[in-house]
Design a protein around this motif. Sequence first.
Motif, PDB file in Angstrom:
ATOM      1  N   VAL A  61      62.707 -45.628 -85.599  1.00 18.60           N
ATOM      2  CA  VAL A  61      62.667 -44.183 -85.366  1.00 18.60           C
ATOM      3  C   VAL A  61      63.001 -43.898 -83.903  1.00 18.60           C
ATOM      4  CG1 VAL A  61      61.301 -42.082 -85.570  1.00 18.60           C
ATOM      5  CG2 VAL A  61      60.917 -43.969 -87.176  1.00 18.60           C
ATOM      6  N   HIS A  62      64.210 -43.442 -83.668  1.00 19.48           N
ATOM      7  CA  HIS A  62      64.645 -43.078 -82.323  1.00 19.48           C
ATOM      8  C   HIS A  62      64.298 -41.628 -82.009  1.00 19.48           C
ATOM      9  CE1 HIS A  62      67.075 -46.772 -81.570  1.00 19.48           C
ATOM     10  NE2 HIS A  62      67.147 -46.777 -82.893  1.00 19.48           N
ATOM     11  N   ALA A  63      64.130 -40.824 -83.053  1.00 17.56           N
ATOM     12  CA  ALA A  63      63.743 -39.418 -82.905  1.00 17.56           C
ATOM     13  C   ALA A  63      63.337 -38.905 -84.282  1.00 17.56           C
ATOM     14  CB  ALA A  63      64.879 -38.577 -82.347  1.00 17.56           C
ATOM     15  N   THR A  64      62.567 -37.842 -84.318  1.00 18.80           N
ATOM     16  CA  THR A  64      62.232 -37.181 -85.573  1.00 18.80           C
ATOM     17  C   THR A  64      62.742 -35.742 -85.513  1.00 18.80           C
ATOM     18  OG1 THR A  64      60.102 -36.239 -84.896  1.00 18.80           O
ATOM     19  CG2 THR A  64      60.106 -38.540 -85.670  1.00 18.80           C
ATOM     20  N   ASP A  65      62.760 -35.089 -86.643  1.00 21.81           N
ATOM     21  CA  ASP A  65      63.227 -33.705 -86.646  1.00 21.81           C
ATOM     22  C   ASP A  65      62.242 -32.768 -85.947  1.00 21.81           C
ATOM     23  OD1 ASP A  65      65.589 -32.332 -87.461  1.00 21.81           O
ATOM     24  OD2 ASP A  65      64.361 -31.117 -88.796  1.00 21.81           O
ATOM     25  N   PHE A  66      61.017 -33.214 -85.756  1.00 22.92           N
ATOM     26  CA  PHE A  66      60.061 -32.430 -84.968  1.00 22.92           C
ATOM     27  C   PHE A  66      60.516 -32.364 -83.507  1.00 22.92           C
ATOM     28  CE2 PHE A  66      57.502 -33.471 -88.655  1.00 22.92           C
ATOM     29  CZ  PHE A  66      56.778 -32.316 -88.869  1.00 22.92           C
ATOM     30  N   ASP A  67      61.153 -33.439 -83.029  1.00 24.50           N
ATOM     31  CA  ASP A  67      61.699 -33.444 -81.671  1.00 24.50           C
ATOM     32  C   ASP A  67      62.931 -32.554 -81.578  1.00 24.50           C
ATOM     33  OD1 ASP A  67      59.940 -35.581 -80.579  1.00 24.50           O
ATOM     34  OD2 ASP A  67      60.982 -36.807 -82.056  1.00 24.50           O
ATOM     35  N   ARG A  68      63.846 -32.749 -82.515  1.00 27.35           N
ATOM     36  CA  ARG A  68      65.136 -32.057 -82.456  1.00 27.35           C
ATOM     37  C   ARG A  68      65.012 -30.557 -82.686  1.00 27.35           C
ATOM     38  NH1 ARG A  68      66.397 -36.961 -85.220  1.00 27.35           N
ATOM     39  NH2 ARG A  68      65.832 -35.955 -87.186  1.00 27.35           N
ATOM     40  N   SER A  69      64.066 -30.148 -83.538  1.00 27.96           N
ATOM     41  CA  SER A  69      63.991 -28.754 -83.964  1.00 27.96           C
ATOM     42  C   SER A  69      62.942 -27.934 -83.227  1.00 27.96           C
ATOM     43  CB  SER A  69      63.687 -28.695 -85.464  1.00 27.96           C
ATOM     44  OG  SER A  69      62.373 -29.173 -85.721  1.00 27.96           O
ATOM     45  N   GLY A  70      62.115 -28.596 -82.439  1.00 27.19           N
ATOM     46  CA  GLY A  70      61.026 -27.884 -81.776  1.00 27.19           C
ATOM     47  C   GLY A  70      59.950 -27.429 -82.741  1.00 27.19           C
ATOM     48  N   GLY A  71      59.864 -28.089 -83.888  1.00 24.19           N
ATOM     49  CA  GLY A  71      58.831 -27.762 -84.870  1.00 24.19           C
ATOM     50  C   GLY A  71      59.358 -27.065 -86.109  1.00 24.19           C
ATOM     51  N   SER A  72      60.551 -26.457 -86.018  1.00 29.37           N
ATOM     52  CA  SER A  72      61.158 -25.784 -87.179  1.00 29.37           C
ATOM     53  C   SER A  72      61.945 -26.817 -87.986  1.00 29.37           C
ATOM     54  CB  SER A  72      62.073 -24.651 -86.723  1.00 29.37           C
ATOM     55  OG  SER A  72      61.364 -23.708 -85.953  1.00 29.37           O
ATOM     56  N   VAL A  73      61.220 -27.654 -88.690  1.00 28.64           N
ATOM     57  CA  VAL A  73      61.805 -28.838 -89.311  1.00 28.64           C
ATOM     58  C   VAL A  73      62.690 -28.469 -90.499  1.00 28.64           C
ATOM     59  CG1 VAL A  73      61.252 -31.016 -90.475  1.00 28.64           C
ATOM     60  CG2 VAL A  73      59.857 -30.229 -88.563  1.00 28.64           C
ATOM     61  N   ASN A  74      63.845 -29.129 -90.577  1.00 24.12           N
ATOM     62  CA  ASN A  74      64.723 -29.004 -91.733  1.00 24.12           C
ATOM     63  C   ASN A  74      64.108 -29.780 -92.896  1.00 24.12           C
ATOM     64  OD1 ASN A  74      66.817 -29.718 -93.667  1.00 24.12           O
ATOM     65  ND2 ASN A  74      68.304 -28.982 -92.170  1.00 24.12           N
ATOM     66  N   PRO A  75      63.788 -29.118 -94.010  1.00 28.27           N
ATOM     67  CA  PRO A  75      63.102 -29.804 -95.119  1.00 28.27           C
ATOM     68  C   PRO A  75      63.871 -31.006 -95.655  1.00 28.27           C
ATOM     69  CG  PRO A  75      63.060 -27.426 -95.436  1.00 28.27           C
ATOM     70  CD  PRO A  75      63.985 -27.686 -94.293  1.00 28.27           C
ATOM     71  N   LYS A  76      65.206 -30.907 -95.708  1.00 32.39           N
ATOM     72  CA  LYS A  76      66.009 -32.016 -96.216  1.00 32.39           C
ATOM     73  C   LYS A  76      65.931 -33.221 -95.290  1.00 32.39           C
ATOM     74  CE  LYS A  76      68.725 -33.967 -99.126  1.00 32.39           C
ATOM     75  NZ  LYS A  76      68.230 -34.280-100.486  1.00 32.39           N
ATOM     76  N   VAL A  77      66.022 -32.960 -93.988  1.00 32.23           N
ATOM     77  CA  VAL A  77      65.944 -34.057 -93.025  1.00 32.23           C
ATOM     78  C   VAL A  77      64.550 -34.685 -93.068  1.00 32.23           C
ATOM     79  CG1 VAL A  77      66.089 -34.686 -90.583  1.00 32.23           C
ATOM     80  CG2 VAL A  77      67.703 -33.025 -91.549  1.00 32.23           C
ATOM     81  N   PHE A  78      63.526 -33.846 -93.101  1.00 30.12           N
ATOM     82  CA  PHE A  78      62.157 -34.354 -93.185  1.00 30.12           C
ATOM     83  C   PHE A  78      61.975 -35.227 -94.427  1.00 30.12           C
ATOM     84  CE2 PHE A  78      57.815 -34.073 -94.788  1.00 30.12           C
ATOM     85  CZ  PHE A  78      57.074 -34.450 -93.674  1.00 30.12           C
ATOM     86  N   GLU A  79      62.543 -34.788 -95.544  1.00 32.84           N
ATOM     87  CA  GLU A  79      62.430 -35.551 -96.788  1.00 32.84           C
ATOM     88  C   GLU A  79      63.030 -36.943 -96.644  1.00 32.84           C
ATOM     89  OE1 GLU A  79      64.303 -35.428-101.325  1.00 32.84           O
ATOM     90  OE2 GLU A  79      64.542 -33.709 -99.985  1.00 32.84           O
ATOM     91  N   ILE A  80      64.223 -37.005 -96.031  1.00 31.35           N
ATOM     92  CA  ILE A  80      64.884 -38.302 -95.847  1.00 31.35           C
ATOM     93  C   ILE A  80      64.105 -39.159 -94.858  1.00 31.35           C
ATOM     94  CG2 ILE A  80      66.983 -39.446 -95.021  1.00 31.35           C
ATOM     95  CD1 ILE A  80      68.575 -37.054 -96.056  1.00 31.35           C
TER      96      ILE A  80
END
Length: 428
Positions: free
Chosen positions: A177-196
């Motif tokens: 894990v180099h990054a998560t969508d919580f980092d990239r989105s500032g908390g507004s997570v993309n559900p599809k990305v989170f799922e993967i």
Amino acid sequence: MKVLMFGWEFPPHISGGLGTACYGLTKGLSKIDDLDIIFVVPKAYGDEDESKMKLVGANNTHIKQIQEHIRKFKSKHTYLEVESELIPYNDPDEYYTFRNSKLFGKNKLFKVNSEGKLEFTGKYGANLIEEIYKYAYVASTISMDNEHDIIHAHDWLCYPAGIAAKEVSGKPLVVHVHATDFDRSGGSVNPKVFEIEKMGMDAADKIIAVSNLTRNIIIEKYGQDPSKVETVYNAVEPVSYEQKQANKKGVKEKVVTFLGRITMQKGPEYFVEAANAVLKRTNNVRFVMAGSGDMLEKMVARAAQLGISDRFHFTGFLKGDDVFKMFEISDVYVMPSVSEPFGISPLEAMQSNVPVIISKQSGVSEILTHAIKVDYWDIDALADAIYGIIKYDSLSRVFKEKGKEEVDNLKWTNAARHVHQVYSTVIN
């Protein structure tokens, strides 16, 4: 020990820290005697450095290879359908429908080119999700055709490929894990990305996080067992100083640099506001924002609104030698990231004898001593730090000398040994 490693980019074709980290870690692993690495990317260009590993491009995998394994692939992983009006499998113009409800949830049509291969851009464009699906498809065949003891998948783009390879070969999976969508989105997570992301972490036998900051997110946001998550810090590649010494600054003023993606995650607006505060105290300074991203136009407009455009420079995206040329003419490097899983660029700056200011909300702050650390939102503290370094040569000299000494001890070989220990633990 044979490692089947899935990445998304590889030098010289990189667009950020992910490719840099993958390359550095792979070079470090290649120095371990009992390790052989097969590094897979969606698209191989043919000019990559293969001296340290075998590089495989999914774009170079023939459909005929896939057909040889189709029965096993269907039973182990997914199923493949051909539209009724299409002609036999080995025709290069037919379309395949690749469907796996567990991984993807809907049908996708994949076109085979005239050479009987699936095409990949290897980029981060509008068809990114489709490319991830295709990559997972081809990963199953690559897993069958290459002997390996363990699978290593870098970041969410490669998790489906890692899962597909694991389901076919039965070998253990490590996700990095180099990054998560919580980092990239500032908390507004993309559900599809989170799922993967969660699917990859759930399927993994072990999870490598690039910092404790990221490790905590994995545990708290993705519900992972703490014993399953191991922190392995990134490092930095050595640089040839003889080559860099030719780069000279063309202005007399001090140069303060921001280098990275100009997105919400990286905090570019805090850099612009701090620059404005510094320029109210001294005019002997220029600010450089090197990079590209969705906030670039907004930053250009804000600099103009503040009336500091004559002291502000926007270079666009830099990579390779241009990064170090930029560091060579910089007097301060600033990384005001809102949420930074690690952050390799401060290490590159310190390696180039540039004092660095980083946010406390960065993973790299966990391991650096000789860097100034501020909260990303504290514009006054950031401005004070910048002013102090450009105003007082003795302070700058201390950070240069001690920072260089510190970063020289952060080697990819150390990170590689740690990853090797993770492999051994999982396999045993």
